[in-house]
Motif scaffolding. Sequence first.
Motif, PDB file in Angstrom:
ATOM      1  N   ALA A  18       0.832  -1.204   0.000  1.00 53.56           N
ATOM      2  CA  ALA A  18       0.000   0.000   0.000  1.00 53.56           C
ATOM      3  C   ALA A  18       0.869   1.258   0.000  1.00 53.56           C
ATOM      4  CB  ALA A  18      -0.938  -0.003   1.211  1.00 53.56           C
ATOM      5  N   CYS A  21       2.005   1.742  -3.479  1.00 54.90           N
ATOM      6  CA  CYS A  21       0.930   2.325  -4.291  1.00 54.90           C
ATOM      7  C   CYS A  21       0.842   3.826  -4.043  1.00 54.90           C
ATOM      8  CB  CYS A  21      -0.410   1.673  -3.959  1.00 54.90           C
ATOM      9  SG  CYS A  21      -0.641   0.052  -4.666  1.00 54.90           S
ATOM     10  N   TRP A  42      -4.116   5.158  -8.276  1.00 54.47           N
ATOM     11  CA  TRP A  42      -3.077   4.604  -7.410  1.00 54.47           C
ATOM     12  C   TRP A  42      -3.370   4.931  -5.948  1.00 54.47           C
ATOM     13  CZ3 TRP A  42       0.084   0.895  -8.589  1.00 54.47           C
ATOM     14  CH2 TRP A  42       0.461   0.704  -9.906  1.00 54.47           C
ATOM     15  N   GLY A  46      -4.122   2.171  -3.057  1.00 49.96           N
ATOM     16  CA  GLY A  46      -3.316   2.144  -1.838  1.00 49.96           C
ATOM     17  C   GLY A  46      -4.155   2.296  -0.590  1.00 49.96           C
ATOM     18  N   THR A  50      -4.554  -0.463   2.288  1.00 54.00           N
ATOM     19  CA  THR A  50      -4.248  -0.104   3.675  1.00 54.00           C
ATOM     20  C   THR A  50      -5.377  -0.522   4.607  1.00 54.00           C
ATOM     21  OG1 THR A  50      -2.907   1.750   2.946  1.00 54.00           O
ATOM     22  CG2 THR A  50      -3.688   1.807   5.214  1.00 54.00           C
TER      23      THR A  50
END
Length: 67
Positions: A18, A21, A42, A46, A50
């Motif tokens: 994450a 990302c 992105w 992410g 997360t």
Amino acid sequence: MAAGQRRSMAARAAAALAFLCGVFGLLAGMTAHEWKLGAIGWFTGGALLTLLALFALVDGALAAQHR
């Protein structure tokens, strides 16, 4: 390796992905180069990763505490 430890390790790996990302999202936003997902894609990926990592980490901690 206990089930709680395995989940915690998977959650840590997902948190690291994450972070990557997020770095890609930052790079996509700062450069003028056209990315397939763009900065928003992105960042959203992410953020979702997360949240999943946080859920898995809490679940692994509860599983380890239960034993």
